[in-house]
Design an enzyme around this catalytic site. Structure first.
Site, PDB file in Angstrom:
ATOM      1  N   ARG A  63      28.057   2.558 -28.891  1.00 51.85           N
ATOM      2  CA  ARG A  63      26.920   2.775 -29.798  1.00 51.85           C
ATOM      3  C   ARG A  63      27.358   2.906 -31.253  1.00 51.85           C
ATOM      4  O   ARG A  63      26.564   2.709 -32.161  1.00 51.85           O
ATOM      5  CB  ARG A  63      26.076   3.961 -29.317  1.00 51.85           C
ATOM      6  CG  ARG A  63      25.351   3.637 -28.003  1.00 51.85           C
ATOM      7  CD  ARG A  63      24.506   4.792 -27.517  1.00 51.85           C
ATOM      8  NE  ARG A  63      25.269   5.974 -27.197  1.00 51.85           N
ATOM      9  CZ  ARG A  63      25.871   6.209 -26.031  1.00 51.85           C
ATOM     10  NH1 ARG A  63      25.797   5.324 -25.060  1.00 51.85           N
ATOM     11  NH2 ARG A  63      26.546   7.316 -25.825  1.00 51.85           N
ATOM     12  N   GLU A 100      32.902  15.322 -24.043  1.00 52.51           N
ATOM     13  CA  GLU A 100      31.988  16.271 -23.405  1.00 52.51           C
ATOM     14  C   GLU A 100      31.962  16.113 -21.886  1.00 52.51           C
ATOM     15  O   GLU A 100      31.862  17.078 -21.158  1.00 52.51           O
ATOM     16  CB  GLU A 100      30.571  16.090 -23.984  1.00 52.51           C
ATOM     17  CG  GLU A 100      29.643  17.244 -23.670  1.00 52.51           C
ATOM     18  CD  GLU A 100      28.221  16.989 -24.117  1.00 52.51           C
ATOM     19  OE1 GLU A 100      27.920  15.890 -24.607  1.00 52.51           O
ATOM     20  OE2 GLU A 100      27.405  17.908 -23.962  1.00 52.51           O
TER      21      GLU A 100
HETATM   22  P1  AMP Z   1      32.559  13.862 -27.956  1.00 53.41           P
HETATM   23  O1  AMP Z   1      33.920  13.263 -27.935  1.00 53.41           O
HETATM   24  O2  AMP Z   1      32.404  14.980 -26.966  1.00 53.41           O
HETATM   25  O3  AMP Z   1      32.135  14.224 -29.355  1.00 53.41           O
HETATM   26  O4  AMP Z   1      31.556  12.732 -27.443  1.00 53.41           O
HETATM   27  C1  AMP Z   1      31.127  11.746 -28.304  1.00 53.41           C
HETATM   28  C2  AMP Z   1      30.979  10.437 -27.610  1.00 53.41           C
HETATM   29  O5  AMP Z   1      30.375  10.542 -26.333  1.00 53.41           O
HETATM   30  C3  AMP Z   1      30.088   9.541 -28.425  1.00 53.41           C
HETATM   31  O6  AMP Z   1      30.620   8.230 -28.359  1.00 53.41           O
HETATM   32  C4  AMP Z   1      28.733   9.638 -27.769  1.00 53.41           C
HETATM   33  O7  AMP Z   1      28.139   8.372 -27.708  1.00 53.41           O
HETATM   34  C5  AMP Z   1      29.004  10.177 -26.375  1.00 53.41           C
HETATM   35  N1  AMP Z   1      28.252  11.407 -26.083  1.00 53.41           N
HETATM   36  C6  AMP Z   1      28.770  12.637 -25.851  1.00 53.41           C
HETATM   37  N2  AMP Z   1      27.829  13.523 -25.556  1.00 53.41           N
HETATM   38  C7  AMP Z   1      26.665  12.858 -25.602  1.00 53.41           C
HETATM   39  C8  AMP Z   1      25.308  13.247 -25.416  1.00 53.41           C
HETATM   40  N3  AMP Z   1      24.968  14.494 -25.097  1.00 53.41           N
HETATM   41  N4  AMP Z   1      24.351  12.298 -25.577  1.00 53.41           N
HETATM   42  C9  AMP Z   1      24.696  11.026 -25.889  1.00 53.41           C
HETATM   43  N5  AMP Z   1      25.952  10.607 -26.093  1.00 53.41           N
HETATM   44  C10 AMP Z   1      26.937  11.510 -25.936  1.00 53.41           C
END
Ligand code: AMP
Length: 178
Positions: A63, A100
């Site tokens: 995305r 996450e």
């Molecule tokens: P993080 O590394 O935990 O900041 O996760 C970010 C990546 O995971 C991004 O590429 C987001 O597209 C995806 N992502 C993580 N959590 C979510 C969420 N709650 N909703 C949508 N996309 C998420």
């Protein structure tokens, strides 16, 4: 930014129990709202001081591509894809990290950015910031400087900025947190 917030859909327990997924597909299908989102994500990075100009936009698969390409066009610089493991065809550098909902690895072509580049990293959601930090590590490993991060959505309840204290982070909407 109500126009944008109204078009971000919460999908509970996706991709696994306990995660509230921020679904941007309603926003992408509305041309006015999408245009507004791109404008807002690009605005802080336009008209930089001489010497601080962005020279490349790097988008994180997948995305981050959707937002990164039009932002690169607005800033009038090239776009660089940061992809999931095994997708890039040329010589690449890899970085593993935790996000996450699990571990992952991202990669960048060795010749995508280099010394003298100031790179803006773009993604849709900043959650734990593990992905963002891994992307910054890749940019640094390729010899370039991270100018900052531009994301549409910041999940404030996960305090992503604590991991990115050394960087400028711009988000359009923040959900949760203080
Ligand atoms: P993080 O590394 O935990 O900041 O996760 C970010 C990546 O995971 C991004 O590429 C987001 O597209 C995806 N992502 C993580 N959590 C979510 C969420 N709650 N909703 C949508 N996309 C998420």
């Amino acid at each position: 930014m109500d126009l944008i917030c109204d078009l971000i859909r919460d999908v509970e327990d996706f991709p696994e129990p306990g995660i509230v997924f921020k679904d941007i597909t309603p926003l992408l299908s509305d041309p006015d709202a999408f245009e507004t989102a791109i404008e807002a994500m690009a605005a802080p990075w336009l008209n930089a001081e001489p010497g601080n100009e962005i020279t490349k936009v790097a988008g994180i698969e997948s995305r981050g591509f959707v937002f990164g390409v039009p932002i690169a066009q607005r800033i009038s610089v090239g776009f660089v894809p940061i992809r999931k493991e095994g997708k890039l065809p040329f010589d690449s550098i890899a970085q593993s990290y935790l996000r996450e909902y699990g571990p992952d690895t991202i990669e960048i072509h060795t010749d995508a950015v280099g010394v003298g580049d100031r790179v803006l990293i773009v993604d849709d959601v900043l959650a734990t910031a593990g992905t963002a930090l891994a992307a910054a590590t890749l940019i640094g490993a390729a010899g370039a400087t991270v100018a900052g991060f531009s994301v549409l959505i910041e999940l404030g309840s996960l305090a992503p900025r604590s991991l990115l204290a050394d960087f400028t982070v711009e988000s359009v909407v923040v959900f949760g947190g203080d």
